[in-house]
Each structure stands twice: as C-alpha cells, then as structure tokens.
Design a protein around this motif. Structure first.
Motif, mmCIF file in Angstrom:
data_model
loop_
_atom_site.group_PDB
_atom_site.id
_atom_site.type_symbol
_atom_site.label_atom_id
_atom_site.label_comp_id
_atom_site.label_asym_id
_atom_site.label_seq_id
_atom_site.Cartn_x
_atom_site.Cartn_y
_atom_site.Cartn_z
ATOM 1 N N THR A 39 34.672 44.054 34.848
ATOM 2 C CA THR A 39 33.572 43.114 34.677
ATOM 3 C C THR A 39 33.141 42.422 35.967
ATOM 4 O O THR A 39 31.982 42.047 36.091
ATOM 5 C CB THR A 39 33.931 42.024 33.642
ATOM 6 O OG1 THR A 39 35.105 41.341 34.076
ATOM 7 C CG2 THR A 39 34.162 42.628 32.273
ATOM 8 N N LEU A 40 34.042 42.243 36.925
ATOM 9 C CA LEU A 40 33.709 41.545 38.165
ATOM 10 C C LEU A 40 32.739 42.384 38.985
ATOM 11 O O LEU A 40 32.949 43.583 39.173
ATOM 12 C CB LEU A 40 34.983 41.276 38.978
ATOM 13 C CG LEU A 40 34.899 40.140 39.979
ATOM 14 C CD1 LEU A 40 34.835 38.805 39.265
ATOM 15 C CD2 LEU A 40 36.083 40.164 40.907
ATOM 16 N N ARG A 41 31.654 41.765 39.468
ATOM 17 C CA ARG A 41 30.646 42.483 40.237
ATOM 18 C C ARG A 41 30.483 41.962 41.657
ATOM 19 O O ARG A 41 29.756 42.535 42.459
ATOM 20 C CB ARG A 41 29.281 42.427 39.528
ATOM 21 C CG ARG A 41 29.258 43.223 38.244
ATOM 22 C CD ARG A 41 29.406 44.702 38.561
ATOM 23 N NE ARG A 41 29.472 45.517 37.376
ATOM 24 C CZ ARG A 41 30.570 46.066 36.891
ATOM 25 N NH1 ARG A 41 31.727 45.878 37.486
ATOM 26 N NH2 ARG A 41 30.548 46.817 35.818
ATOM 27 N N LYS A 42 31.174 40.845 41.977
ATOM 28 C CA LYS A 42 31.103 40.298 43.331
ATOM 29 C C LYS A 42 32.455 39.688 43.665
ATOM 30 O O LYS A 42 32.970 38.849 42.932
ATOM 31 C CB LYS A 42 30.005 39.245 43.424
ATOM 32 C CG LYS A 42 29.723 38.760 44.816
ATOM 33 C CD LYS A 42 28.496 37.848 44.811
ATOM 34 C CE LYS A 42 28.032 37.534 46.206
ATOM 35 N NZ LYS A 42 26.788 36.747 46.183
ATOM 36 N N LEU A 43 33.036 40.116 44.788
ATOM 37 C CA LEU A 43 34.353 39.651 45.212
ATOM 38 C C LEU A 43 34.324 39.344 46.700
ATOM 39 O O LEU A 43 33.945 40.188 47.506
ATOM 40 C CB LEU A 43 35.412 40.719 44.922
ATOM 41 C CG LEU A 43 36.838 40.408 45.357
ATOM 42 C CD1 LEU A 43 37.394 39.205 44.608
ATOM 43 C CD2 LEU A 43 37.728 41.626 45.134
#
Length: 121
Positions: A39-43
């Motif tokens: 689900t994470l799209r920006k790190l």
C-alpha cells in the motif's frame, strides 16, 4: 519494530523516515517490511546511516540471485551493511519500480561497490 509495522500496514500511503539514524539492521528490517507491503507509495529514507558496501568475493555463479534480505556472500565486518544495501537495491530495482513507489534514494554500483544516492521527489 518498523519492519513488522510496514509488513502489516494496509492503509499508510506515505512515510518519511528521513534522518532517523537508522543503521544497518534497521534498514534491513525496513526493506523486509517493504517487500511485503503493497500500500505504501512514497518512502523517504535519505539521511540515515547507510552502510558502505565492502567488495564481495568473486567466484559465485554469474546471474546467481539471492533472496531479499539474505546475507550476500561476505563474512566478517561489513556483512550486515552489505545485506541491508543488497535488500534495498533489490527493492529499488524490482518491486518499487514495478509498483511505482516513490523513494528518495537510488542504488548504483561502481567498481563492484553498491552506493546510495539521494533523489529529489
């Protein structure tokens, strides 16, 4: 703890872990958690204690790939750092690129050494 949280995450879309003094073992746990996370799209990871990747002994079969987070063929000082860099670079070149995850770092290799560069996102 962060690796397990990332693996279990089902709603967080963006996460900044910039300048948190995360070291080798922490970076490896982040990579393991992100290998499961979908689900994470920006790190954001820049500013942490990225290890220097010591040269790896030659002699392995060409094209031989290792599992994410598995220790590269290296022992002694620097082995944990090499494992975390390998795990991160595997994600950056594979899953993150495929899922279009924005990351503020990029792995590159020069003379057999993996390094991390900052990418502005």
């Amino acid at each position: 703890a962060i690796g397990k949280a990332l693996a279990a995450n089902t709603c967080l879309k963006s996460l900044s872990l910039e300048s948190n003094q995360i070291c080798d073992s922490g970076l490896l746990e982040v990579a393991k958690g992100m290998a499961i996370n979908s689900t994470l799209r920006k790190l954001k990871l820049w500013g942490n204690n990225f290890p220097q990747d010591p040269p790896r002994p030659r002699g392995g079969a060409q094209g031989e790939e290792e599992e994410l987070g598995e220790k590269p063929p290296l022992e002694g000082e620097g082995a944990q750092g090499a494992a975390s860099l390998y795990a991160l670079s595997t994600l950056l070149r594979g899953k993150f690129a495929h899922l279009d995850v924005e990351v503020d770092i990029q792995a590159y290799t020069v003379d057999g050494l993996t390094q991390i560069a900052r990418v502005v996102i």
